[in-house]
Design an enzyme around this catalytic site. Structure first.
Site, PDB file in Angstrom:
ATOM      1  N   SER A  53      43.550  39.719  51.689  1.00 14.38           N
ATOM      2  CA  SER A  53      42.989  38.831  50.932  1.00 14.38           C
ATOM      3  C   SER A  53      43.973  37.411  51.531  1.00 14.38           C
ATOM      4  CB  SER A  53      44.277  39.056  49.337  1.00 14.38           C
ATOM      5  OG  SER A  53      46.269  38.616  50.539  1.00 14.38           O
TER       6      SER A  53
ATOM      7  N   HIS B 293      39.908  43.210  46.272  1.00 14.51           N
ATOM      8  CA  HIS B 293      39.527  42.406  46.418  1.00 14.51           C
ATOM      9  C   HIS B 293      37.899  42.895  46.919  1.00 14.51           C
ATOM     10  CE1 HIS B 293      41.913  38.813  46.760  1.00 14.51           C
ATOM     11  NE2 HIS B 293      42.874  39.835  46.815  1.00 14.51           N
TER      12      HIS B 293
ATOM     13  N   LYS C 277      39.526  40.058  39.404  1.00 12.66           N
ATOM     14  CA  LYS C 277      38.807  39.325  40.112  1.00 12.66           C
ATOM     15  C   LYS C 277      37.318  39.624  39.872  1.00 12.66           C
ATOM     16  CE  LYS C 277      42.604  39.429  43.518  1.00 12.66           C
ATOM     17  NZ  LYS C 277      44.379  39.891  41.981  1.00 12.66           N
TER      18      LYS C 277
END
Length: 393
Positions: A186, A214, A245
């Site tokens: 990240s 992610h 996300k």
């Protein structure tokens, strides 16, 4: 009062080290052009990688879900909080990621942090001698999960160091082995060597626990994440995907073979003892998955890759170094905490919001700007950022 005086002294130390953190309330929805302190600002700091957090269809589905299911769930999943919306989302997620598994079930969690805290301790609680092999740059939630695995031996292997990992796997006598890793790191934006990690997991009879916070929605031709990106399929994989996300809403899920999911329902404390997320979120996430899987999701991923390439081309001649990354996370290394804060403040003064990332999130001496790109950005947005950064050097 001594207790308060101690806290104030410690906070003064953080101030002196440029390490105090503060919240930054916005006055607009999550999107590139936001209002910060009632000023228009172009943001490069959210993890809304596909621009779905304020997508009209997703927002409408959330409103519809609240009308159908109310505002809250009222209890944990195992009491009365598991609604038809949660069940539908879990089936939809299982269908979505199923190509990466022989057989697959999923379990929905309130957050990615809660999902990670569930998996490792539960898989370490089989009663067998357990050893855990954790990547050095893993997210805090994975680190905390390893610490919660009672009685397990812990090995931390250097970032991307497959040789050290294999040596320790070969030496370990525990019968229950867990390899734990982020997929996309990240703060650096690089991708873990998942094919080699899976080969080691299969060779040494280990679980491979993958946090794809992610990568889900972004990586892979269909947005199914890092497993699709590498074409991986194995019953050794326990996969966590975040839904706050790229999916734009909130929550997370774990996907694995049915036996693992059954075990988590029995042993995952953050699942058993947490009130279930509002069912309206689950309802909205089904629409979000439709966008990710459809033509619109494909075009958004293509546009996102074009933005990444454009930013890297524009910054290639800069004296400030972008770390190597093919993902929306583009870290610009500045070194000291003071420099990172100063550059971030100068950008904000010109209407650009790019946060400074400092220790302990990153190692000392590697403070940086974490540039996060979204499919909702335009090429002109990226040009504005690059031009302003070059002017500040």
């Amino acid at each position: 009062m001594h207790l308060i005086d101690t806290l104030e002294a410690r906070m003064a130390q953080l101030d002196a080290q440029h390490l105090r953190r503060r919240t930054r309330p916005t006055q607009s929805p999550c999107e590139p052009h936001v209002k910060l302190n009632n000023r228009d600002c172009l943001a490069f700091c959210s993890n809304d990688y596909l621009g779905l957090a304020n997508h009209p269809a997703v927002v409408a589905a959330l409103q519809e879900g609240a009308g159908l299911h109310g505002a809250g769930s009222g209890a944990s999943h195992l009491i009365s909080g598991h609604s038809q919306a949660h069940e539908a989302l879990e089936h939809r997620l299982a269908e979505f990621v199923n190509p990466q598994f022989e057989t697959c079930r999923t379990l929905f969690f309130c957050t990615g942090y809660m999902a990670n805290l569930a998996v490792t301790p539960a898989l370490a609680a089989t009663g067998e001698p357990t050893a855990i092999f954790s990547e050095a740059l893993n997210h805090a939630s994975l680190i905390d999960a390893v610490r919660l695995a009672r009685g397990a031996r812990m090995h931390v292997y250097p970032h991307g160091d497959l040789r050290t990992l294999e040596t320790r796997l070969a030496q370990e006598t525990a019968t229950n082995k867990l390899i734990v890793t982020d997929s996309v790191f990240s703060m650096d934006g690089d991708i873990a060597p998942l094919p080699q990690l899976l080969a080691l997991a299969e060779r040494y009879g280990a679980w491979l626990i993958v946090d794809d916070a992610h990568g889900f929605g972004v990586l892979g031709a269909g947005g199914r994440g890092v497993l699709e990106h590498f074409g991986l399929k194995s019953p050794h994989i326990v996969y966590m995907g975040t839904l706050g996300k790229a999916a734009g809403v909130g929550g997370a899920f774990v996907a694995a073979c049915p036996q693992v999911i059954d075990w988590l329902v029995q042993k995952a404390r953050t699942y058993i003892f947490s009130t279930a997320a509002p069912p309206a979120l689950a309802h909205a996430l089904c629409t979000s998955l439709d966008v990710i899987a459809g033509l619109q999701g494909h075009s958004r991923r293509q546009h996102l890759q074009a933005l990444i390439a454009h930013l890297r081309e524009r910054m290639a001649s800069s004296s400030w170094r972008l770390l190597s990354s093919d993902t929306p996370i583009q870290p610009l290394i500045l070194g000291s905490n003071e420099t990172a804060l100063a550059v971030s403040a100068q950008l904000e003064a010109q209407g650009l919001w790019v946060p400074a990332i400092r220790p302990p999130t990153v190692p000392p001496g590697t403070a940086r700007l974490r540039i996060a790109l979204s499919a909702a950005h335009s090429i002109n947005d990226v040009d504005r950022l690059a031009d302003t950064l070059k002017a500040l050097q």
